[in-house]
Scaffold this motif. Sequence first.
Motif, PDB file in Angstrom:
ATOM      1  N   PRO A   1      19.149  24.445  17.080  1.00 37.05           N
ATOM      2  CA  PRO A   1      19.868  25.425  17.900  1.00 37.05           C
ATOM      3  C   PRO A   1      20.940  24.794  18.795  1.00 37.05           C
ATOM      4  CG  PRO A   1      17.508  25.845  17.952  1.00 37.05           C
ATOM      5  CD  PRO A   1      17.689  24.515  17.297  1.00 37.05           C
TER       6      PRO A   1
ATOM      7  N   GLY B   1      21.059  22.724  26.703  1.00 41.11           N
ATOM      8  CA  GLY B   1      20.156  22.362  25.620  1.00 41.11           C
ATOM      9  C   GLY B   1      19.799  20.883  25.650  1.00 41.11           C
TER      10      GLY B   1
ATOM     11  N   PHE C   1      25.941  25.959  26.950  1.00 39.02           N
ATOM     12  CA  PHE C   1      24.756  26.007  26.084  1.00 39.02           C
ATOM     13  C   PHE C   1      24.350  24.600  25.632  1.00 39.02           C
ATOM     14  CE2 PHE C   1      27.343  29.853  25.239  1.00 39.02           C
ATOM     15  CZ  PHE C   1      26.527  30.779  25.872  1.00 39.02           C
TER      16      PHE C   1
ATOM     17  N   ALA D   1      24.912  25.589  18.593  1.00 44.23           N
ATOM     18  CA  ALA D   1      25.685  25.950  19.790  1.00 44.23           C
ATOM     19  C   ALA D   1      26.920  25.072  19.917  1.00 44.23           C
ATOM     20  CB  ALA D   1      24.808  25.823  21.033  1.00 44.23           C
TER      21      ALA D   1
ATOM     22  N   LEU E   1      17.645  29.716  24.438  1.00 40.94           N
ATOM     23  CA  LEU E   1      17.862  28.357  23.945  1.00 40.94           C
ATOM     24  C   LEU E   1      17.059  27.339  24.751  1.00 40.94           C
ATOM     25  CD1 LEU E   1      19.382  26.257  22.192  1.00 40.94           C
ATOM     26  CD2 LEU E   1      21.202  26.294  23.925  1.00 40.94           C
TER      27      LEU E   1
END
Length: 453
Positions: free
Chosen positions: A235, A253, A249, A239, A335
């Motif tokens: 993910p 993350g 993001f 992003a 996320l």
Amino acid sequence: MTSDKTRAGDVIPLREATRAWFAISLQTFGGPAGQIAVMQHKLVDEKRWIGQQRFLHALNYCMLLPGPEAQQLAIYVGWLLNGTLGGLVAGVLFVLPGVVALLALSALYVGAGSTAFVTGLFAGLAPAVIAIVVQAVQRVGKRALHHPVLVAMSVASFVALTVFKVPFPLVVLAAGVIGWLVGQRIPAFVQSRGHGGAADGPEPLISDDALHHDAPSTVRGLKVLALGLVLWFTPVAVAAAVFSRDSVFVDQGLFFSGAAVVTFGGAYAVLSYVAHQAVNVFGWLKAGEMVRGLALAETTPGPLIMVVQFVAFVGAYRSPGSLDPWVAAVIASLLVTWVTFVPCFLFIFLGAPYVERLRNNLHLTAALTGITAAVVGVIANLAVFFALHNLFERSRTLAWGPVDLDLPVLSSWDPVAFALTAVAVALVFGAKWSTLRTLGVCAVLGLASTLVT
């Protein structure tokens, strides 16, 4: 007991186990001690699916790991009862109610945070959280600091973080190394890390030999590791491809992926590190808002580390890039939840077959004992951080050589916050009230104080 099994290899029917895990997930208030107690009552005492010794054995392994030990314990026991699928079901259900609740509360905070009602609510919740964190210092310290060396390590970690701003991961690493060295020379330094209670408990309906197990092997370990890392970081990579490497993001993350592997000692231990980075480095939220997020996390079921979901929601809402702020906030929230909890599954599925070997490793136990001692100082640093930014309106920095100390501006003290903190301390330590009950009373008092003034 076995006639209605739906899958080969299940110790108990998966459907029955799922119902039990869902019931547990709705009762996971009160931090890891309360969450572990709920599982103990449901699985050991009531259902008798697992024996007391095996339950504590699994708990001891989970306490060796970074991350929320209660959720990892749920994954581990779910794996023992129903294999990998059982572990996934137990782990997901353990956090799902909290994720949904905190997502809604984060949206409420962002959308109505400036109203008198929400302002008053947090005016009472923030002081209550200070008292609750102080209680955490007392509880963890009472259990962990059983030797003078451990007391000294706890004080040293507090000073390193508070006075010299030593990075949290370095404090944890140093504590582990010192613990390992001291443990070789002072046997009394290492003590059993169980949560106490009877070692026998009720006779389980299922023997230890019948519980699920996988033979440890290099091939299996590499497969689990590869799959876990792909699921963990895909993910974040998506992003980066969709929104660019510089997006909020990707920053969130990567940062919270790192935080997930240094959260030894529970959420309180890592929150001072998260708060400092989120406020002073990334600017995702203001200092006072961190304690508000913690207050929201305290009122929802599931692990307290869920507060990172609030941090991500607020940060992305304010830096949405080209997206609608609400869309960005939800994406970031989910996320960060993903990268925070996926490692828990990886650690259990990867390490469970080796748990006996790890549990009997005295060197590792000594290192963890040192880390646990440092955690007491880390949580104390968190209490100071919250008190500084919620009891006073302004602060100043004393910088002198290696010293980097934040101090309050005494003239900016908030009499209402001090009074509510005193009430919270009296309820928590004097009346022995629960976390949820204390938060509720202080929220009402905070709301009343706002309406009066």
